[in-house]
Design a protein around this motif. Sequence first.
Motif, mmCIF file in Angstrom:
data_model
loop_
_atom_site.group_PDB
_atom_site.id
_atom_site.type_symbol
_atom_site.label_atom_id
_atom_site.label_comp_id
_atom_site.label_asym_id
_atom_site.label_seq_id
_atom_site.Cartn_x
_atom_site.Cartn_y
_atom_site.Cartn_z
ATOM 1 N N GLU A 16 0.709 -1.236 -0.013
ATOM 2 C CA GLU A 16 -0.061 -0.300 -0.080
ATOM 3 C C GLU A 16 0.971 1.139 -0.086
ATOM 4 O OE1 GLU A 16 -3.182 0.296 -0.927
ATOM 5 O OE2 GLU A 16 -2.988 -1.832 -1.021
ATOM 6 N N SER A 17 2.104 1.431 0.840
ATOM 7 C CA SER A 17 2.669 2.496 0.823
ATOM 8 C C SER A 17 3.393 2.773 -0.418
ATOM 9 C CB SER A 17 3.606 2.361 1.808
ATOM 10 O OG SER A 17 3.719 1.480 2.998
ATOM 11 N N ILE A 18 3.883 1.682 -1.045
ATOM 12 C CA ILE A 18 4.776 1.699 -2.327
ATOM 13 C C ILE A 18 3.769 2.283 -3.342
ATOM 14 C CG2 ILE A 18 6.043 0.486 -4.035
ATOM 15 C CD1 ILE A 18 7.127 -1.554 -2.072
ATOM 16 N N LYS A 19 2.512 1.656 -3.326
ATOM 17 C CA LYS A 19 1.548 2.055 -4.445
ATOM 18 C C LYS A 19 1.285 3.554 -4.439
ATOM 19 C CE LYS A 19 -1.977 -0.799 -6.177
ATOM 20 N NZ LYS A 19 -3.247 -1.420 -5.835
ATOM 21 N N THR A 20 1.089 4.138 -2.916
ATOM 22 C CA THR A 20 0.625 5.424 -2.724
ATOM 23 C C THR A 20 1.985 6.387 -3.350
ATOM 24 O OG1 THR A 20 -0.307 4.765 -0.676
ATOM 25 C CG2 THR A 20 -0.106 7.051 -1.170
ATOM 26 N N ILE A 21 3.364 5.944 -3.081
ATOM 27 C CA ILE A 21 4.604 6.678 -3.302
ATOM 28 C C ILE A 21 4.374 6.675 -4.724
ATOM 29 C CG2 ILE A 21 6.992 6.676 -3.291
ATOM 30 C CD1 ILE A 21 6.713 5.264 -0.431
ATOM 31 N N VAL A 22 4.128 5.738 -5.571
ATOM 32 C CA VAL A 22 4.335 5.601 -6.880
ATOM 33 C C VAL A 22 3.308 6.766 -7.420
ATOM 34 C CG1 VAL A 22 3.760 4.359 -9.192
ATOM 35 C CG2 VAL A 22 4.875 3.251 -7.205
ATOM 36 N N LYS A 23 2.129 6.734 -6.953
ATOM 37 C CA LYS A 23 0.814 7.662 -7.238
ATOM 38 C C LYS A 23 1.521 9.080 -7.194
ATOM 39 C CE LYS A 23 -3.106 5.068 -6.510
ATOM 40 N NZ LYS A 23 -3.521 4.819 -5.233
ATOM 41 N N GLN A 24 2.508 9.417 -6.479
ATOM 42 C CA GLN A 24 2.633 11.031 -6.137
ATOM 43 C C GLN A 24 3.366 11.708 -7.144
ATOM 44 O OE1 GLN A 24 1.127 11.874 -3.297
ATOM 45 N NE2 GLN A 24 0.665 9.781 -3.076
ATOM 46 N N GLY A 25 3.553 10.958 -8.103
ATOM 47 C CA GLY A 25 4.365 11.582 -9.502
ATOM 48 C C GLY A 25 5.642 12.449 -8.958
ATOM 49 N N PHE A 26 6.354 11.697 -8.248
ATOM 50 C CA PHE A 26 7.655 12.243 -7.912
ATOM 51 C C PHE A 26 8.661 12.341 -9.095
ATOM 52 C CE2 PHE A 26 7.035 10.307 -3.412
ATOM 53 C CZ PHE A 26 6.668 11.397 -2.968
ATOM 54 N N LYS A 27 9.756 13.341 -8.764
ATOM 55 C CA LYS A 27 10.742 13.420 -9.914
ATOM 56 C C LYS A 27 11.570 12.312 -9.792
ATOM 57 C CE LYS A 27 13.565 17.108 -11.603
ATOM 58 N NZ LYS A 27 14.774 17.590 -11.429
ATOM 59 N N ALA A 28 11.678 11.873 -8.657
ATOM 60 C CA ALA A 28 12.851 10.606 -8.350
ATOM 61 C C ALA A 28 11.972 9.267 -9.204
ATOM 62 C CB ALA A 28 12.962 10.083 -6.945
ATOM 63 N N ASN A 29 12.992 8.379 -9.666
ATOM 64 C CA ASN A 29 12.358 6.778 -10.069
ATOM 65 C C ASN A 29 12.058 6.129 -8.821
ATOM 66 O OD1 ASN A 29 14.918 6.907 -12.566
ATOM 67 N ND2 ASN A 29 13.100 7.816 -12.563
ATOM 68 N N ILE A 30 10.730 5.478 -8.811
ATOM 69 C CA ILE A 30 10.529 4.759 -7.652
ATOM 70 C C ILE A 30 10.660 3.184 -7.987
ATOM 71 C CG2 ILE A 30 8.749 4.110 -6.071
ATOM 72 C CD1 ILE A 30 9.736 7.246 -6.118
ATOM 73 N N TYR A 31 11.595 2.749 -7.179
ATOM 74 C CA TYR A 31 11.868 1.469 -7.227
ATOM 75 C C TYR A 31 11.223 0.408 -6.327
ATOM 76 C CZ TYR A 31 15.883 1.880 -10.542
ATOM 77 O OH TYR A 31 16.418 2.244 -11.824
ATOM 78 N N GLY A 32 11.034 -0.895 -6.695
ATOM 79 C CA GLY A 32 10.740 -1.919 -5.615
ATOM 80 C C GLY A 32 11.628 -2.953 -5.601
ATOM 81 N N LEU A 33 11.877 -3.600 -4.493
ATOM 82 C CA LEU A 33 12.890 -4.727 -4.303
ATOM 83 C C LEU A 33 12.306 -6.024 -4.756
ATOM 84 C CD1 LEU A 33 15.935 -5.462 -3.869
ATOM 85 C CD2 LEU A 33 15.369 -6.025 -1.550
ATOM 86 N N ALA A 34 12.907 -7.142 -5.616
ATOM 87 C CA ALA A 34 12.310 -8.344 -5.732
ATOM 88 C C ALA A 34 13.465 -9.317 -5.821
ATOM 89 C CB ALA A 34 11.544 -8.264 -6.861
#
Length: 513
Positions: A70-88
């Motif tokens: 949920e937090s990652i999804k919300t962070i992705v939605k903010q349209g930040f300048k930084a690229n948003i990564y998730g670990l897998a």
Amino acid sequence: MDNNTNKNIKNNNHSEEKVRIFDTTLRDGEQTPGVSVNPEKKIKIAYRLDELGVDAIEAGFPIVSNGERESIKTIVKQGFKANIYGLARTVKTDIDAALACDLQYIHTFIATSEIHMKYKLNMNKEQVLERAIWAVEYAKKHGLEVEFSAEDATRSDRDFLIKVFKSVQEAGANRIDIPDTVGYATPEYISSLVKEVSENLSIPISMHCHDDFGQAVANSLAGINSGANCAHVTINGIGERAGNASLEEFVMSLQCLYNRKTNIKTQLLYEISKFVSNTMGIIVQPNKAIIGENAFGHESGIHTHGIINNPLTYEPISPELVGRKRWLQAGKHAGAHGIKAMLNEFGVNPTDEELQKIVEQQKIVADKGKSITTAELLSISGQVMGNTKFEEKFTLHDFHIVTGLNIIPTAVIQLSTQGKEYIASEIGVGPVDSALKAIQKIAVEVAKIKVREYRLESITGGSDALAEVSVKVEDNFGNVVSARKSGADVVVASVQAMMDAINKVMLRKVLES
Ligand code: KIV
Ligand code: ZN
């Protein structure tokens, strides 16, 4: 030499290119033992990181929990300048979990060292290679941009490591990362490894260095100077075990020692370091480079003398460059120049003879193992200069607090001010609340001073953890001052901070009158 760059060090070949900052505070940083950050706090931290100018934010590890996704999804939605990564990990469930967070960028990893393959993965080299290729192809097929890490790269067989990196490059990886997972490499080893890897690859290389031997920043710098163009870092160097390379130290070393640039707004470093420390509840050691409380503090007489004449004598960079201010401390090492500068700030101008006496007297107090607050220094100077208006206005004599499961917390405070003794008692929601209310009762009555803000800024560890308290008080003229105290006893630290703040605001009143 100006105070922002060390001109003794030659630029390397890549000096025009900005170094990419991949921040992993919200992933590796959150793996700090005992730390777990709720979604609301994660999002707040992500905002600050984006404001700071990091190029990439590793927002978390999607597979670990619903809350994390949920937090990652919300962070992705903010349209930040930084690229948003998730670990897998290099498994379908993990990559699918990342896709479910609407991520466009993924950081996938598998270990390549003998010890990890044998004792953790129970896989041989062929299986690891196959899994790495599969994961990159699968992620790419789903439209993700991929950074591939060979976990424990620095303890891996070099030929195998390079074979894995070449294969994932062929499979479409956008970048590869070299983790020094247990912080075991030396800068010399990192240099030779990165040179060899970069000779064999055409995609960009990142460094991911842990601090088990205190080499994380040095190793990250060695990687950059040998061909890597990105480093994984965390605010305050937090992370697994001894942590990761600290963003502040890495960025400032790049800029000041190697004349390399990043997109980081360095003036925000201190403020954001504090914010992360408070939000995640991880105290920064006072002697930490760049952002530790003492990094721009001076007590010794020789040093303060030099600093007053020219700050570059004992400061490698100006504190303002990282959003800080220099401060001088009274104490047994302090000399006349430092004490004079501190007093002058309050408009107090002792003669040379008076100054000498003030220095001696504050040394007598310091020799008893007491740290000297500004209020105490001014009080000493008042006594020496025969000016009672500088005397400490509120003196705490004792306090007593009763609290328990079925008891309303109650505090009794005994203090004196302006030659009179006062005792006040108050109840509160807890011991700190009752103590501060009791002090305030007297402060309001005598001098119309109220608490405006109280913050228990950080607390860590076990039952003997250190608490850092800051108290802001306001007088009836709208003067607001704050004071900080840290200590293992949160009630004592709170009472001391409150007393210090009251005395500071009293002094301001006196000096302005
Ligand atoms: O330290 C490490 O190896 C990691 C990997 C997940 C890249 O954090
Ligand atoms: Zn790591």
